[in-house]
Scaffold this active site. Sequence first.
Site, short mmCIF file in Angstrom:
data_model
loop_
_atom_site.label_atom_id
_atom_site.label_comp_id
_atom_site.label_asym_id
_atom_site.label_seq_id
_atom_site.Cartn_x
_atom_site.Cartn_y
_atom_site.Cartn_z
N TYR A 98 -7.79 -3.76 -4.51
CA TYR A 98 -8.35 -4.64 -5.23
C TYR A 98 -8.53 -4.41 -7.50
O TYR A 98 -9.03 -3.30 -7.30
CB TYR A 98 -8.77 -5.70 -4.88
CG TYR A 98 -9.65 -7.01 -6.08
CD1 TYR A 98 -10.26 -8.46 -5.80
CD2 TYR A 98 -10.59 -5.84 -6.85
CE1 TYR A 98 -10.35 -8.70 -6.79
CE2 TYR A 98 -10.93 -7.54 -7.77
CZ TYR A 98 -10.66 -8.70 -8.02
OH TYR A 98 -10.86 -9.53 -8.33
N GLU A 103 -6.44 -10.24 -12.73
CA GLU A 103 -7.14 -9.84 -11.44
C GLU A 103 -5.45 -9.77 -10.14
O GLU A 103 -4.83 -9.94 -10.44
CB GLU A 103 -7.54 -11.19 -10.68
CG GLU A 103 -7.67 -10.35 -9.36
CD GLU A 103 -8.36 -11.38 -8.65
OE1 GLU A 103 -9.75 -11.64 -8.01
OE2 GLU A 103 -7.81 -12.86 -7.92
#
Length: 374
Positions: free
Chosen positions: A105, A194
């Site tokens: 991530y 993101e």
Amino acid sequence: MLRSGIRIMVLLEYEAKNLLEQYGLPLPARYVVRHAGKAPDLPMPLVLKAQIPKGGRGKAGGVLRADDETQYRRICGQLLGSMLLDCPVNALLAEEALYPERELYISLLIDRSSQRLTLVAIRDGGVEVEQVATGGAGLGQPPFTMPCSNTPDKASIASLATYYGLPTSAHGSLGAIVSGLYKASRQEDAILVEINPLMLLADGRLVCADAKIELDDAAAFRHPGRVYEQNAGSSQFVVLNEQGTIASMANGAGLAMATVDAIEAAGAKAANFYDVGGGTNTAGMVRALGQIGAMPEVKAIVVNIFGGITRCDEVAQAIIEAQGSLEALPALYVRLTGTNEAEGRRLLDAAGIPILPTLADCVAAAVEDIRSVQ
Ligand code: GDP
Ligand code: MN
């Protein structure tokens, strides 16, 4: 969308990926599919992903793998036109399937307390980690954070790579990804960029398998050319029937539903639901009419505008623009009344587009049109 008083524009995944591609980020080969009947032949296996402005699609059944042509076409038919997490699915992103060794991530976001662009990293990314940036759930491990007021230097990249547990050979590509994300955030005035998951493949490559971007709407004036699907404000387009013969466009969800009902009541198949929203969004309308024009069976379009906040002249202008930019748009039957009606009528008149007094007249004319074609 409003969050903490800030107007935010949420990009669809394919829009976010197209944007990131301009900043040199590594992305899977991909294609946007809008009509199940017109899905192009693509190399298998594929991952098909519902394009909605929300995360959590994987868990909700909006990210499916197709190993062959039959599965691919079946999934297109199943997802397109369906509702997922309360959002209509109007497009799918068909991507080459990837085989990750690991899922990481990474995001860059504006941290409001420090008023700084901040990098957030989590070792084990993927569907269990959601919306870390906005205080969401699923975070069982301490994230790695780092202020990002400049392109990160080599030492910062090395500590990030160590946190992820990446081999030294991956430092170069990780550095390029972080710089690309940093540039994109700054230049696009993003509140959030993101990547989850950032996939580490067996050959050592890092690939952005998912992308979420939220832009600061207050900075939109710095980007006059940009148009994104969610930018259409409250507008909503839903395919109701791939084989529908009459399409429609109206302002306000109620009027749009009434228009669909009138078409069905006249014995025709309604192709879509389209609420143009309050105000007028010419680019959105042109795109929606393009989408209608691409539907295989549509022979006529009923336009039902009761101008309030929506101005009739702007709607007329959008219709004329769409006609000019799209080849072979089906015949339009327009009912137009309310704010700036006279100017709207004058524009449509000059363009040779008929305006009829009532919705019933429009539907009758459209039905007549289908009969004469058959
Ligand atoms: P989200 O659930 O809305 O965040 O959608 P994602 O794009 O993150 O997809 C959900 C999950 O699908 C990812 O976390 C991956 O684990 C999984 N996935 C499996 N294979 C693939 C692949 O080949 N490509 C992509 N993009 N995702 C894959
Ligand atoms: Mn994701």
